[in-house]
Design a protein around this motif. Structure first.
Motif, mmCIF file in Angstrom:
data_model
loop_
_atom_site.group_PDB
_atom_site.id
_atom_site.type_symbol
_atom_site.label_atom_id
_atom_site.label_comp_id
_atom_site.label_asym_id
_atom_site.label_seq_id
_atom_site.Cartn_x
_atom_site.Cartn_y
_atom_site.Cartn_z
ATOM 1 N N PRO A 145 44.846 23.302 13.690
ATOM 2 C CA PRO A 145 44.120 22.740 14.828
ATOM 3 C C PRO A 145 44.637 21.342 15.194
ATOM 4 O O PRO A 145 44.982 20.545 14.312
ATOM 5 C CB PRO A 145 42.666 22.693 14.334
ATOM 6 N N GLU A 146 44.676 21.069 16.495
ATOM 7 C CA GLU A 146 45.266 19.820 16.983
ATOM 8 C C GLU A 146 44.564 18.589 16.407
ATOM 9 O O GLU A 146 45.215 17.606 16.042
ATOM 10 C CB GLU A 146 45.205 19.781 18.509
ATOM 11 N N ALA A 147 43.243 18.638 16.316
ATOM 12 C CA ALA A 147 42.505 17.487 15.789
ATOM 13 C C ALA A 147 42.901 17.194 14.345
ATOM 14 O O ALA A 147 43.067 16.035 13.953
ATOM 15 C CB ALA A 147 41.002 17.742 15.881
ATOM 16 N N VAL A 148 43.084 18.228 13.553
ATOM 17 C CA VAL A 148 43.496 18.070 12.160
ATOM 18 C C VAL A 148 44.922 17.527 12.089
ATOM 19 O O VAL A 148 45.232 16.626 11.299
ATOM 20 C CB VAL A 148 43.395 19.414 11.405
ATOM 21 N N SER A 149 45.798 18.062 12.935
ATOM 22 C CA SER A 149 47.199 17.630 12.954
ATOM 23 C C SER A 149 47.317 16.152 13.310
ATOM 24 O O SER A 149 48.072 15.403 12.678
ATOM 25 C CB SER A 149 47.976 18.475 13.961
ATOM 26 N N ARG A 150 46.559 15.722 14.311
ATOM 27 C CA ARG A 150 46.598 14.311 14.720
ATOM 28 C C ARG A 150 46.072 13.398 13.615
ATOM 29 O O ARG A 150 46.599 12.313 13.390
ATOM 30 C CB ARG A 150 45.763 14.119 15.990
ATOM 31 N N SER A 151 45.036 13.856 12.946
ATOM 32 C CA SER A 151 44.460 13.058 11.871
ATOM 33 C C SER A 151 45.471 12.833 10.745
ATOM 34 O O SER A 151 45.644 11.712 10.266
ATOM 35 C CB SER A 151 43.206 13.756 11.337
ATOM 36 N N PHE A 152 46.160 13.900 10.345
ATOM 37 C CA PHE A 152 47.150 13.773 9.267
ATOM 38 C C PHE A 152 48.377 12.985 9.712
ATOM 39 O O PHE A 152 48.971 12.253 8.917
ATOM 40 C CB PHE A 152 47.560 15.164 8.767
ATOM 41 N N SER A 153 48.764 13.115 10.978
ATOM 42 C CA SER A 153 49.934 12.373 11.462
ATOM 43 C C SER A 153 49.667 10.873 11.498
ATOM 44 O O SER A 153 50.610 10.067 11.452
ATOM 45 C CB SER A 153 50.340 12.865 12.855
ATOM 46 N N TYR B 246 50.664 -0.383 13.576
ATOM 47 C CA TYR B 246 50.407 1.057 13.685
ATOM 48 C C TYR B 246 51.439 1.707 14.609
ATOM 49 O O TYR B 246 52.013 2.759 14.280
ATOM 50 C CB TYR B 246 48.985 1.284 14.204
ATOM 51 N N ARG B 247 51.684 1.069 15.747
ATOM 52 C CA ARG B 247 52.679 1.597 16.689
ATOM 53 C C ARG B 247 54.070 1.638 16.053
ATOM 54 O O ARG B 247 54.822 2.600 16.206
ATOM 55 C CB ARG B 247 52.717 0.726 17.945
ATOM 56 N N PHE B 248 54.414 0.569 15.329
ATOM 57 C CA PHE B 248 55.732 0.480 14.696
ATOM 58 C C PHE B 248 55.953 1.637 13.722
ATOM 59 O O PHE B 248 56.992 2.308 13.755
ATOM 60 C CB PHE B 248 55.856 -0.856 13.967
ATOM 61 N N PHE B 249 54.967 1.898 12.880
ATOM 62 C CA PHE B 249 55.109 2.967 11.887
ATOM 63 C C PHE B 249 55.136 4.346 12.546
ATOM 64 O O PHE B 249 55.842 5.248 12.080
ATOM 65 C CB PHE B 249 53.974 2.884 10.861
ATOM 66 N N VAL B 250 54.384 4.494 13.646
ATOM 67 C CA VAL B 250 54.406 5.775 14.364
ATOM 68 C C VAL B 250 55.773 5.997 15.007
ATOM 69 O O VAL B 250 56.342 7.092 14.939
ATOM 70 C CB VAL B 250 53.290 5.821 15.432
ATOM 71 N N GLN B 251 56.308 4.943 15.628
ATOM 72 C CA GLN B 251 57.615 5.062 16.275
ATOM 73 C C GLN B 251 58.739 5.303 15.273
ATOM 74 O O GLN B 251 59.760 5.902 15.615
ATOM 75 C CB GLN B 251 57.903 3.810 17.116
ATOM 76 N N LYS B 252 58.537 4.829 14.053
ATOM 77 C CA LYS B 252 59.512 5.097 12.996
ATOM 78 C C LYS B 252 59.405 6.543 12.493
ATOM 79 O O LYS B 252 60.210 6.985 11.670
ATOM 80 C CB LYS B 252 59.301 4.139 11.816
ATOM 81 N N ASP B 253 58.401 7.230 13.020
ATOM 82 C CA ASP B 253 58.156 8.636 12.677
ATOM 83 C C ASP B 253 57.798 8.812 11.205
ATOM 84 O O ASP B 253 58.118 9.832 10.591
ATOM 85 C CB ASP B 253 59.372 9.502 13.042
ATOM 86 N N TRP B 254 57.118 7.787 10.660
ATOM 87 C CA TRP B 254 56.647 7.887 9.281
ATOM 88 C C TRP B 254 55.277 8.590 9.304
ATOM 89 O O TRP B 254 54.226 7.976 9.111
ATOM 90 C CB TRP B 254 56.534 6.507 8.640
ATOM 91 N N THR B 255 55.323 9.850 9.598
ATOM 92 C CA THR B 255 54.098 10.625 9.769
ATOM 93 C C THR B 255 54.189 11.937 9.003
ATOM 94 O O THR B 255 55.283 12.382 8.627
ATOM 95 C CB THR B 255 53.843 10.944 11.251
ATOM 96 N N ILE B 256 53.036 12.546 8.790
ATOM 97 C CA ILE B 256 52.973 13.859 8.138
ATOM 98 C C ILE B 256 52.970 14.931 9.217
ATOM 99 O O ILE B 256 52.117 14.918 10.105
ATOM 100 C CB ILE B 256 51.713 13.979 7.265
ATOM 101 N N LYS B 257 53.915 15.813 9.161
ATOM 102 C CA LYS B 257 54.018 16.905 10.145
ATOM 103 C C LYS B 257 53.286 18.133 9.606
ATOM 104 O O LYS B 257 53.604 18.621 8.521
ATOM 105 C CB LYS B 257 55.486 17.246 10.411
ATOM 106 N N MET B 258 52.339 18.610 10.349
ATOM 107 C CA MET B 258 51.592 19.802 9.955
ATOM 108 C C MET B 258 52.232 21.051 10.573
ATOM 109 O O MET B 258 52.820 20.983 11.658
ATOM 110 C CB MET B 258 50.128 19.675 10.416
ATOM 111 N N PRO B 259 52.162 22.179 9.891
ATOM 112 C CA PRO B 259 52.766 23.411 10.425
ATOM 113 C C PRO B 259 52.046 23.903 11.679
ATOM 114 O O PRO B 259 50.910 23.537 11.954
ATOM 115 C CB PRO B 259 52.600 24.411 9.275
#
Length: 431
Positions: free
Chosen positions: A170-178, A153-166
């Protein structure tokens, strides 16, 4: 003077090792993960004792006793029986927190990864997870699953393989999608692992682990050498977080129970008892001394020599359950698992007591176990008296063994307590 030198040698040898291990992120996460589960473990342990109070089934009717146990059963079933889930979630949370990531998602992905690898059939009924796989039996697999899943999980997060919300979401929603992609990729890897093992003869990862551990043990028989090996393996497995009794007892219980029944038949017939090593030998003179590792002696020592606030609190919490041979509060609270400072007494004490008990019975100083099945929650002294056919020598032997265990543990617990006490003083000074 000699005692002082011995203590200093132990400190010089063990403390540097302990410091290095305590600074290891995996062992720190493991320790803190158990701490997350500790309140639930203590709660469940207390109700195991209450639900299995010795001889209560002989005082009240069979139906009343069954109703009593059914009423209290969910307390331990929802905590102690599935303790693995809480530990795994705690490890994933703490390891992800160490990396300054979204800790709650680290805990969630560790739990989900473990459940993916867990068997989901029971007696050919699909969609059912065996409760045993969620408790201590599945803990060994769960620990490594938590480590690997948190790292992935850490590896994929550090690779920035995440969904960026505009902006404005709301922060909770943004974190969930990321966290969606890192969690999805991590769990996909564990699903592939499950599929691979599904096409092997083992079927599941858990079956693989237990098969490679249990099969070498089947060549062992009965007698003192095999018993020493069995006892030592129980202690080693527990040290690494694997429920040693589940593994070893599954191999040795058929032998120990058969020997127990032979003694019972001889006892009832009034003839000489044929066996020393029996199921009750293990349950009354080893496990029946405060639980695996005879940790009632550790609790007594804490009250006698403990100075640290942590140990005193663990002693107070563990004492009521320890009297009835439930010692999870000590195993996970001291802790004993993965704690290098207690490895030597944890391994040595049960072996020494096994040898003492065997020779006390082989020489006739203490009667052999009479084959009577004494409830495992029966407190020491009483259990020794009953197990040897109401012989006072059995109770005396338990007291003697308790003193031996205390003497073995004393220098090591002194060092551990001093280590905790010094750390507490430093933390207090910072406040």
């Amino acid at each position: 003077m000699e005692n002082s030198k011995f203590m200093q040698v132990l400190e010089d040898f063990l403390l540097p090792i302990a410091d290095k291990l305590n600074n290891n992120r995996y062992l720190t996460a493991l320790r803190d993960g158990f701490m997350v589960a500790l309140p639930l473990i203590i709660f469940g342990s207390i109700f195991v004792v209450i639900a299995n109070f010795p001889f209560l089934d002989e005082i009240i009717s069979e139906d009343a006793f069954a109703a009593y146990q059914n009423a209290l059963g969910p307390a331990s079933a929802a905590t102690l029986s599935i303790m693995g889930l809480f530990v795994i979630m705690g490890i994933g949370y703490k390891l992800t927190e160490y990396y300054e990531g979204e800790a709650i998602y680290g805990g969630a992905v560790a739990l989900a990864a473990f459940l993916i690898l867990t068997p989901q059939t029971l007696e050919e009924v699909s969609g059912v997870i065996p409760v045993a796989a969620l408790g201590a039996e599945g803990l060994f697999l769960g620990i490594f699953t938590a480590f690997i899943s948190a790292e992935l999980y850490r590896f994929f997060v550090q690779k920035d393989w995440t969904i960026k919300m505009p902006a404005g979401v709301p922060e909770a929603v943004s974190r969930s999608f990321s966290s969606l992609i890192p969690i999805g990729l991590t769990l996909t890897i564990f699903l592939l692992i499950r599929i691979i093992f599904n096409i092997t003869p083992f079927g599941t990862v858990q079956n693989f682990i237990y098969t490679i551990i249990q099969e070498p043990l089947t060549v062992l028989g009965s007698g003192l050498p095999a018993t020493i090996v069995a006892v030592l393996l129980i202690q080693i497995f527990w040290f690494f977080g694997l429920h040693g009794q589940i593994i070893i007892n599954s191999v040795f219980d058929p032998v120990w129970y058969a020997l127990n029944n032979q003694n019972l038949e001889a006892f009832q017939a009034g003839t000489e008892l044929p066996n020393i090593i029996t199921k009750q030998f293990i349950d009354s003179f080893l496990v029946g001394m405060g639980g695996t590792g005879m940790t009632l002696a550790v609790i007594i020592l804490i009250f006698l020599i403990g100075k640290s606030r942590q140990n005193k609190e663990i002693g107070r919490l563990g004492a009521p359950a320890g009297i009835f041979n439930v010692n999870e509060p000590i195993i996970f609270g001291l802790p004993i698992i993965m704690n290098p400072l207690v490895l030597i007494p944890w391994l040595l004490a049960p072996v020494v007591v096994t040898i003492i008990t065997y020779f006390a019975m082989s020489t006739g100083l203490v009667p052999k176990p009479a084959g009577i099945i004494v409830p495992w929650t029966t407190p020491p002294i009483l259990s020794g008296f009953l197990a040897t056919g109401n012989a006072w020598q059995g109770a005396v032997l338990q007291v003697f063994n308790l003193i031996v265990v205390m003497l073995i543990w004393w220098p090591f617990l002194k060092i551990l307590d001093k280590n905790y006490y010094e750390r507490e003083k430093k933390e207090k000074a910072k406040e």
